[in-house]
Write an enzyme that holds these catalytic residues in place. Sequence first.
Site, PDB file in Angstrom:
ATOM      1  N   HIS A 277      22.148  -3.931 -23.142  1.00 15.26           N
ATOM      2  CA  HIS A 277      21.912  -3.031 -22.011  1.00 15.26           C
ATOM      3  C   HIS A 277      22.840  -3.318 -20.825  1.00 15.26           C
ATOM      4  O   HIS A 277      23.242  -2.416 -20.103  1.00 15.26           O
ATOM      5  CB  HIS A 277      20.445  -3.091 -21.570  1.00 15.26           C
ATOM      6  CG  HIS A 277      20.015  -4.392 -20.988  1.00 15.26           C
ATOM      7  ND1 HIS A 277      19.747  -5.496 -21.757  1.00 15.26           N
ATOM      8  CD2 HIS A 277      19.812  -4.773 -19.699  1.00 15.26           C
ATOM      9  CE1 HIS A 277      19.370  -6.494 -20.977  1.00 15.26           C
ATOM     10  NE2 HIS A 277      19.411  -6.091 -19.716  1.00 15.26           N
ATOM     11  N   LYS A 281      28.522  -5.107 -17.621  1.00 11.82           N
ATOM     12  CA  LYS A 281      28.727  -6.006 -16.490  1.00 11.82           C
ATOM     13  C   LYS A 281      29.930  -6.917 -16.698  1.00 11.82           C
ATOM     14  O   LYS A 281      30.392  -7.576 -15.740  1.00 11.82           O
ATOM     15  CB  LYS A 281      27.476  -6.851 -16.243  1.00 11.82           C
ATOM     16  CG  LYS A 281      26.335  -6.054 -15.618  1.00 11.82           C
ATOM     17  CD  LYS A 281      25.135  -6.936 -15.303  1.00 11.82           C
ATOM     18  CE  LYS A 281      24.036  -6.123 -14.620  1.00 11.82           C
ATOM     19  NZ  LYS A 281      22.849  -6.963 -14.307  1.00 11.82           N
ATOM     20  N   HIS A 306      28.578  -0.393 -14.128  1.00  9.10           N
ATOM     21  CA  HIS A 306      28.436  -1.172 -15.363  1.00  9.10           C
ATOM     22  C   HIS A 306      27.820  -0.328 -16.477  1.00  9.10           C
ATOM     23  O   HIS A 306      28.044  -0.592 -17.657  1.00  9.10           O
ATOM     24  CB  HIS A 306      27.609  -2.443 -15.117  1.00  9.10           C
ATOM     25  CG  HIS A 306      26.131  -2.235 -15.125  1.00  9.10           C
ATOM     26  ND1 HIS A 306      25.427  -1.827 -14.018  1.00  9.10           N
ATOM     27  CD2 HIS A 306      25.210  -2.371 -16.116  1.00  9.10           C
ATOM     28  CE1 HIS A 306      24.138  -1.733 -14.309  1.00  9.10           C
ATOM     29  NE2 HIS A 306      23.978  -2.061 -15.583  1.00  9.10           N
ATOM     30  N   HIS A 331      18.730   2.490 -16.377  1.00  8.23           N
ATOM     31  CA  HIS A 331      18.577   2.546 -14.921  1.00  8.23           C
ATOM     32  C   HIS A 331      18.158   3.938 -14.433  1.00  8.23           C
ATOM     33  O   HIS A 331      18.101   4.168 -13.213  1.00  8.23           O
ATOM     34  CB  HIS A 331      19.880   2.130 -14.225  1.00  8.23           C
ATOM     35  CG  HIS A 331      20.100   0.652 -14.204  1.00  8.23           C
ATOM     36  ND1 HIS A 331      19.262  -0.233 -13.550  1.00  8.23           N
ATOM     37  CD2 HIS A 331      21.063  -0.124 -14.785  1.00  8.23           C
ATOM     38  CE1 HIS A 331      19.696  -1.472 -13.704  1.00  8.23           C
ATOM     39  NE2 HIS A 331      20.794  -1.430 -14.464  1.00  8.23           N
TER      40      HIS A 331
END
Length: 433
Positions: A277, A281, A306, A331
């Site tokens: 997930h 990043k 990200h 998100h």
Amino acid sequence: MSLPTYRSILIRVAVAALLVAVAVGGIAFFVEMEIADELVSDLAKRESSAFLAEARDTLPGVAPRESALQPGEALERFMHRRIQAAQAPSPDGLFIVAELYDANKVKIGEHIAPGAEWAEERLRNSRHDFPPAGTFQYERYTIDGRFFIQTIESLTDQNGRVLGYFESVFQLSPEHSHEIIKDTVTVVAVSSLSVILAALVLLPIFVAFNRRVMALSRQLLDANIDILTVLGSAIAKRDSDTHAHNYRVTVLAIRLAEAMGLDAVAIRRLVKGAFLHDVGKIAIPDRILLKPGKLDVDEFTVMKTHVVHGLDIVRAADWLTDATDVVGGHHEKFDGSGYPRGLVGDSIPITARIFAVADVFDALTSRRPYKEPMPFEMAMGILREGEGRHFDPAVLARFAAIAAALHAQLTALGDDGVEAELRRLVGQYFAGA
């Protein structure tokens, strides 16, 4: 990617062998019926030729007329003799209905054997065209194991001129009918059994050949899962100095998905997405990713990218493309205030909605270098505050029903125990599916 078991291979080979056997048997049956058609047709043609040879001079249009018989009388006499001949040993068969037409297609004679009225009714109700000179039409049918053929043939003179038409129902003798049925059954049975026996002979060879292929496939699957685990853990360690979060949140997500009734395919997508997930990043600068304090607006804007980076990464590998729902949607928020697309409600993939609850819960209840774990009831209170805004109410309600037992289990397992539990679950959904 799931792997077939030896049992599933046996079932597939058995089903394939049966299907091929049925197909081969069907072809054999068709061929035998064609042979039977040819046999019955030849017999019917022979009988009609015999009638023509005997009664040609009775047909209208033949001159000079050498016989005092009318066409109908000639037909009756011919049929009577044929019925008597049928009493001889092993006859070919006989006409049970015969109709004679002149060249203008007008019926001029008819014979119906005793008890054959049903066949005459069949002729009356059948619609057909009269065949061109020198041709022959027929239709075969079977009643109570006996073969019948309905024929119509043009009767011509030596110059090919049509003298009339001879239509009939020819009944094959019991001996011939039995022979055709016996031959057909024998050929179909032998053909089908040959295919099945061939499959049984080849099955051990096939299984032995595939044993190595299956072993290699399992190794490839294990390697893919290991890479999935290592990559997800590497990103987690870079972000929070621990990979235990990835393990716990994946176990939580799997158990919640099971409670929601998701199928194995959806859970496999969820597992991949849970591991990866935050893979995007890796593209976020350390000064932002590792900043100890709160991010400013510009930094947070960079941090949100990200998700896009993560989607680019997982889409580069076919085996990872089904992780995009979680990677791209973890998100998003139920009320549409999330990012990157601002999806609302059910437009957010169900795997992403499930993961969002598991992710936030584990973030609240886990120990991090910068915080202590939050008590269970306090964490659940924060989740409930986000009901309908951040979280899907149905997903949150289902999680609330299982959260206490799950939290206690994961706490008791510790980091090493959680890793072992996760590997067991991953093996269950990937290798055994």
